[in-house]
Design an enzyme around this catalytic site. Sequence first.
Site: not given
Ligand code: NAP
Length: 492
Positions: A151, A227-228, A232, A249, A283, A463
Amino acid sequence: MTVYRNSINGAWCESRGTRRVANINPANTADVLGETPLSTREEAVAALDAAAAAFAGWRRTPAPRRGEIVTRAARLLAERKEAIARTLVREEGKILSEALGEVQRSINIAEFAGAHGRRLTGQTIPLELPENLGYTIRQPLGVVSLITPWNFPAAIPVWKIAPALVSGNTVVFKPATITPATAALVVECFIEAGVPPGVLNMIYGSGNEIGDVLIDHPAVRAVSFTGSTEIGLDVYRRAAARGIRAQCEMGGKNPVIVMEDADLDLAVAGVFAGAFGSTGQRCTATSRVILMHPVADAFLERIVTLTRAMRLGDGLQPGIDMGPCVDAAQMHKVLDYVAVARAEGAELLCGGARADAGDLARGCFVEPTIFDRARPEMRISCEEVFGPVLAAIRVESFAEAMAAANTSEFGLTSSIYTRDVSHVFRYIDEIETGITHVNSPTLGGEAQMPFGGMKATGVGPREQGVEVFDFYTETKAVYIDYTGIRREGKLY
Ligand code: NAP
């Protein structure tokens, strides 16, 4: 068709992985930008080995010199701002002004981190013993793995890479699979700025398949993940099992409280921007508005009017207010949440359907949606939708508003609109979020301020800000005895 290349040990190399994922423009799914390779586990190991081999040299490079390189990367990001932003719009979907804002934030963060190369200081600390000197130094950790979501495909990589490098670590960076092109443009800036071979490596690949390698490789000393929450927490558990540092995060469900004395125009504008900016895929997006009864009707009437007037479309076209969801899966997830909210008894005020009139049918658009009379315990009030959906919760008192705001398991950001200073300070004291705002939207953040969440949103140190350097460095405490005399008595 462009196949994105990994960057390992200073060379851009084609992945040997045979499977690929199409990089699709979510505003027009017939527009395919390229293909992301799903790299093999062996390639991930090669990237980590390159980072491990480069560590000794980078560690010895003086911190001001490391900072100069990162500052140069900031300048390159600035020179390429428009091109990076346009690519970002095409693969992620946000509108051009938002993408330009994201790249500007990346520049600010890289400048801040680069300048910190001259300030990577420790402390001198008075000791009890005479003629003894105590001080601390900061030292890099070693190899760090950085895993980022789709995102903010420019800003989040930069807010990890820049401080990691300035601190003297070497990096393996894995971008989200569905936003590969922006990541490559960002990494190019760092490499062209003079980051030596092996110090910054980028590997494409499914997180599911290579994520564990990025945590379990013996050279890895820390993992920074955004990420999610589900993934996480898994990353955090794996890192804990190895006894290495982790900073995760994760999701959010950010509330805004609107008190009866609020400037209603300001509150409506702030919640509107927070809920529908970047299609709600931030986020820091506002997903709950908690309204005091006396202002609820007037507030909702105004925000619904603004929302109904929004123009949806391709973010590269002029006059567009909101882009698509990032892909079809995300669009269906948002529509499923709309169905859940309706079934739970929340009252739909506007939106609630796929937007598919004319050219919109080519993309993954959802109408900006507002629900009234959500209750704090409903799923629409508790779970992260990550789309253009706002749930309004009506309350009778400040105490009820605070309880509703803090019900969430998440705790990233929040805001209150009020003119009452006593409510402001009680709110700041009691709100359970890592970032909070007063009379402004839940969005955004400046490079010099710490960023991160409480509860299920964040684990590990913050961060950004100067706090980030606590994560990327070890503190070594040094005792120097210059008496030359054997110490008598008890040592403790
Ligand atoms: P995601 O599905 O959790 O993916 C995040 C990253 O993790 C991607 O690079 C993904 O790779 C990788 N990943 C997937 N499975 C993994 C595993 N088993 N081990 C290690 N890495 C793995 O999240 P998203 O859908 O990309 O992003 C949306 C989420 O991010 C939302 O929940 C949002 O709230 C959160 N977010 C939080 C913040 C904050 O600062 N709190 C900021 C921005 C976004 P792939 O792409 O290959 O699946």
